[in-house]
Write an enzyme that holds these catalytic residues in place. Structure first.
Site, PDB file in Angstrom:
ATOM      1  N   GLU A  49       0.685  -1.549   0.007  1.00  0.00           N
ATOM      2  CA  GLU A  49      -0.283   0.040   0.145  1.00  0.00           C
ATOM      3  C   GLU A  49       1.185   1.357   0.037  1.00  0.00           C
ATOM      4  OE1 GLU A  49      -4.193   1.819   2.096  1.00  0.00           O
ATOM      5  OE2 GLU A  49      -2.806  -0.518   3.089  1.00  0.00           O
ATOM      6  N   ASP A  60      -5.409  10.178   9.251  1.00  0.00           N
ATOM      7  CA  ASP A  60      -3.711   9.093   9.626  1.00  0.00           C
ATOM      8  C   ASP A  60      -3.889   9.249  10.870  1.00  0.00           C
ATOM      9  OD1 ASP A  60      -3.455   7.818   6.811  1.00  0.00           O
ATOM     10  OD2 ASP A  60      -2.895   9.562   5.746  1.00  0.00           O
TER      11      ASP A  60
END
Length: 266
Positions: A49, A60
């Site tokens: 990824e 995030d």
């Protein structure tokens, strides 16, 4: 069949769990990203990824946010990431999944964006802030280009939503192991095991578990719960910052050995 579904089918036939590392492109620079991608592929990553640095990464945690900030400050932009991917793609056997947010896609338009990432060699796409209700068109356009749009299921998802996501998912289902943002956690929620069983009742599509997996013990635990893939992000980003590419390679080896090790029967 796509590159991602082929990968999971091969692993399933071998009774193995996929290792899916995450890196932020351009952190600390694109050449380091290139070397780290090659190291991950060499050390046994099944899929990789690759995060496109973004200025407002809502999903995030602090480690990956900081990595995105470093990459942006170094001048890394989407076109740079795609140029790197296109250049290195032929040297990497693992399928590549791009992780980005809605704005860069909307700015270019679905078709133009997907044409560009397909030309660069991307095999999958994760868009954490894309609502399910708006994902079908993007998924269809992506599929026309051989790209799987990976959809996420959260611990808070209702049974109806799990069913809807499972039906629409391509490539694999991304099960978020904890609520909140990405980042390393000391303990995994046992709710993940229950969710895996619940999802499996409605689909046989592969399920990858991510968010909060920091080391070999947790990766093995997720495998033992029945996940088809283990996604590890912040731990790799941390290791790259602290120990460089060799540290990333070492962590990949450790995780590969951990999830390949057969469980001890009691």
């Amino acid at each position: 069949m796509t590159a991602i579904s082929d990968c999971f089918a091969a692993l399933r036939s071998q009774g193995r769990c996929a290792l899916i590392p995450f890196l932020t492109a351009g952190d600390p620079d694109l050449e380091t990203t290139r070397q780290a991608l090659l190291a991950l592929d060499r050390e046994g990553a099944d899929l990789i990824e690759l995060g496109v640095p973004y200025s407002d990464p809502l999903a995030d945690g602090p480690v990956i946010q900081a990595a995105a900030t470093r990459a942006l400050q170094a001048g890394t932009r989407l076109d740079d990431v795609l140029a790197l991917l296109k250049d290195v793609r032929s040297q990497i056997k693992a399928p590549i999944v791009l992780f980005t947010y809605c704005n860069p896609i909307l700015n270019r338009g679905f078709e133009a964006f997907l044409d560009q990432i397909a030309a660069a060699g991307a095999n999958g796409l994760v868009v954490p802030d894309l609502p399910l209700e708006e994902s079908q068109r993007l998924s269809e356009v992506a599929a026309e280009r051989g790209i799987d749009l990976i959809l996420l299921i959260a611990p808070t998802s209702s049974a109806d939503r799990i069913a809807a996501i499972s039906k629409q998912a391509r490539g694999f289902i991304y099960l978020v192991s904890v609520t909140g943002v990405t980042g390393m956690r000391q303990g995994m929620q046992s709710r993940v095991a229950d969710l895996l069983q619940e999802i499996r009742q409605g689909t046989d599509k592969p399920i990858g578990v991510g968010f909060g997996i920091s080391g070999a013990e947790q990766a093995r635990q997720v495998r033992d719960w029945g996940a088809d893939g283990v996604i590890v992000g912040s731990a790799f980003v941390n290791r790259l910052q602290e120990q460089g590419v060799e540290g990333v390679a070492t962590l990949c080896r450790e995780l590969r050995q951990a999830i390949d090790r057969q469980p001890v029967l009691s």
